[in-house]
Scaffold this active site. Structure first.
Site, mmCIF file in Angstrom:
data_model
loop_
_atom_site.group_PDB
_atom_site.id
_atom_site.type_symbol
_atom_site.label_atom_id
_atom_site.label_comp_id
_atom_site.label_asym_id
_atom_site.label_seq_id
_atom_site.Cartn_x
_atom_site.Cartn_y
_atom_site.Cartn_z
ATOM 1 N N GLU B 118 16.159 107.743 26.335
ATOM 2 C CA GLU B 118 17.192 107.263 27.558
ATOM 3 C C GLU B 118 17.064 106.114 28.117
ATOM 4 O OE1 GLU B 118 16.470 110.153 30.730
ATOM 5 O OE2 GLU B 118 18.719 109.850 31.585
ATOM 6 N N LYS B 195 25.812 111.587 30.393
ATOM 7 C CA LYS B 195 24.940 112.612 30.941
ATOM 8 C C LYS B 195 25.529 113.574 31.987
ATOM 9 C CE LYS B 195 20.213 112.984 32.912
ATOM 10 N NZ LYS B 195 19.102 112.099 33.081
ATOM 11 N N CYS B 232 16.492 114.446 27.074
ATOM 12 C CA CYS B 232 15.607 114.852 27.879
ATOM 13 C C CYS B 232 14.646 113.467 28.339
ATOM 14 C CB CYS B 232 14.749 116.008 27.482
ATOM 15 S SG CYS B 232 15.495 117.518 27.052
#
Lengths: 361, 361
Positions: B118, B195, B232
């Site tokens: 991420e 997201k 995640c």
């Protein structure tokens, strides 16, 4: 695979103390502290070959505007007592006797809410697909013998008891449900919940016996706190899933979950096949116990034994629930309306998945 | 806590071989087998201090009506390269260089789909709540420098790359999103996903920068299979949750999940507080890596290192997905319509929970 006492017994052989602590931290979160067992309880555990363990969760924060809400949860895992070809009433009497002893030990440890395993009064007979003789174990949610047995003990010990049975619904054409009956600490049935998701895998032929439940997702208001029932029961194939699902539910929904699994290998009189190309056989496979409690912050207790009957006592502060909700704010960002619409769409006959394709050249 | 290489390094010290195998079986499911690293890759791993591991999942069943659909998934975890007070463009160049090397190693291991962590082009600056200088890292989903960098490598190596960035949406008033861009193996942007659930906990002040995403739950159709994106990223507080949530998602939804976490401790120029009563400080805490892949049957690979940059290569057969769906039948019994209604009700202003109370005496 049946011989291993528990995962924890293996972790305890890690030679370096710091490594061992780190392994437990990564696997189980903040360490729970042991509750010392009263001498009487030690004695019962030894005499009856029960694995009895007590754990206190790391305490919640002290709040100024409300008191701690400490609750002791008891979780009981057990094997059946008599062979499955013995008369039904004898099997029932024998299992009542064993459970009575375990509940008494729970009372000695000041348990407030005690949970028994799924369909505790009977063997897990669904693998056989035989309706007779097994449905003689099915009983009424108010008047059934195992429910009445729990009502009597609940009153005697001032303890809420969750009593999961196979239910015969005489009000509705005698159909069968998989039902958890909640008994108050005054010995009365508060209500019941029928299992919502019925497995159709391997020897879990539960759908041969009963349908998806029709009691919604109730919360049971007891003197010791509100109970939301999540119960699990697994077979040999799924041991690596066992530590995951109930614990994930605790995290995702910010509550405590109690994951209880049976013990032992149950043999049935007639052979059956498992829909897996293997030969007919007479047993379900090994139930591996490993009962545990998980908290909203992802902490969990060590598990009970994989091979012994057991009682797990866990002291928790229910205040942790709102404290974790406030801290993590999952509920605030869960976008309920969006998912309501998405599930509605997904259930529609003409639903089309949202698929993004590369441009054609 | 920062010194432990990995949970697996600890488990490997369990003295008894059978115990060790049992621990892995209970924790990780069916054992994956190692993919031997080519000599070239070994060399890169050593020279650059990368943890490179390759695993083949236990094979799916051989089907008669369709071929195996083998895919090699690459997952890259990394620390930032330059201190956060260096010029933004220099930081960007340095991280591109490191990621280029890791993607090259992935190509040597025949990876088909490679996922980066991420917001990989920047430090995880959300703890600071400073908009400047950090939002200079934000970029366009098509024209941004890190996206273009991935497009070029994707084409060069015939590899799908998932490139998560902080997006500046110039079409909509320059607002910011947390976006994963999917680049095809021909080097073109297939699409992107923003997201959906933005944390509001501890130092994850992401909601200061961007809102819940508006791109739904798309599936990306690539030459190597359909991708559903679940990504995640966790902080130091939550290490015991790390093995649970992505793996549970794989089980509950019958797909493969790739859980990628950063490495190292990132320091920022200005001090900040964490809303936890503690003193101001300049670092976020330790990112513990431990990247892993989980399958629909609950199997997972061992994790990468907690302290080193790394590449995890996992070979899976996508046929396992329908095989598990057919075997477990979760989708059949998920009662979508019921939950659509329940979520709709729960989102209603006048919603009342279903609470069952004992009878008043």
């Amino acid at each position: 695979m049946e011989k291993i006492q528990s995962l924890e017994a293996i972790l305890d052989t890690i030679p370096d103390e710091n490594d061992r602590k780190e392994a437990y931290r990564i696997l189980y979160g903040k360490p729970s502290t042991k509750i010392e067992l009263p001498e009487e309880v030690e004695k019962i555990a030894k005499e009856s070959n029960f694995d009895i363990k007590g754990w206190k969760f790391v305490p919640a924060l002290e709040e100024e505007t409300r008191k701690k809400r400490l609750v002791r949860i008891g979780a009981i895992q057990n094997s059946i007592v008599l062979p499955t070809d013995k008369p039904i009433l004898e099997q029932l009497e024998a299992i009542h006797k064993k459970i009575g002893k375990l509940i008494e030990a729970a009372a000695m440890m000041n348990v407030n809410v005690c949970c028994l395993q799924e369909s505790w009064p009977s063997p897990f007979f669904f693998c056989t697909r035989e309706k007779f003789p097994w449905l003689q174990f099915a009983q009424d949610v108010f008047e059934g013998p195992s429910v009445k047995f729990c009502c009597q003990l609940a009153k005697q010990f001032n303890m809420v008891i969750v009593c999961p049975i196979i239910e015969r619904d005489t009000q509705h054409q005698d159909i069968i449900w998989n039902t958890a009956v909640v008994v108050s600490n005054h010995g009365e049935v508060i209500g019941y919940h029928r299992k919502n998701h019925i497995p159709r895998v391997g020897d879990f032929n539960e759908s041969t016996y009963y349908m998806e439940g029709n009691t919604g997702h109730p919360v049971f208001d007891t003197e010791f706190g509100k109970l939301e029932l999540i119960f699990c029961n697994f077979g040999a194939l799924s041991e690596p899933l066992w530590p995951i699902e109930a614990r994930n539910a605790a995290i995702a929904n910010s509550y405590f979950t109690v994951a209880i699994n049976r013990i032992g290998t149950e043999e049935f009189p007639n052979e059956f096949t498992s829909g897996d190309g293997q030969k007919a056989h007479k047993d379900f496979g090994h139930f591996y116990g490993s009962t545990y409690v998980a908290g909203p912050d992802g902490t969990r207790t060590p598990g009970l034994s994989r091979i012994q009957d057991g009682l797990l006592v866990t002291e928790v502060d229910l205040n942790l629930i709102t404290q974790v909700k406030d801290k993590w704010s999952f509920q605030m960002t869960q976008r309920l309306s969006d998912y309501a619409q998405l599930l509605k769409d997904a259930a529609d006959l003409n639903f089309q998945r949202q698929i993004i394709k590369p441009n054609k050249k």
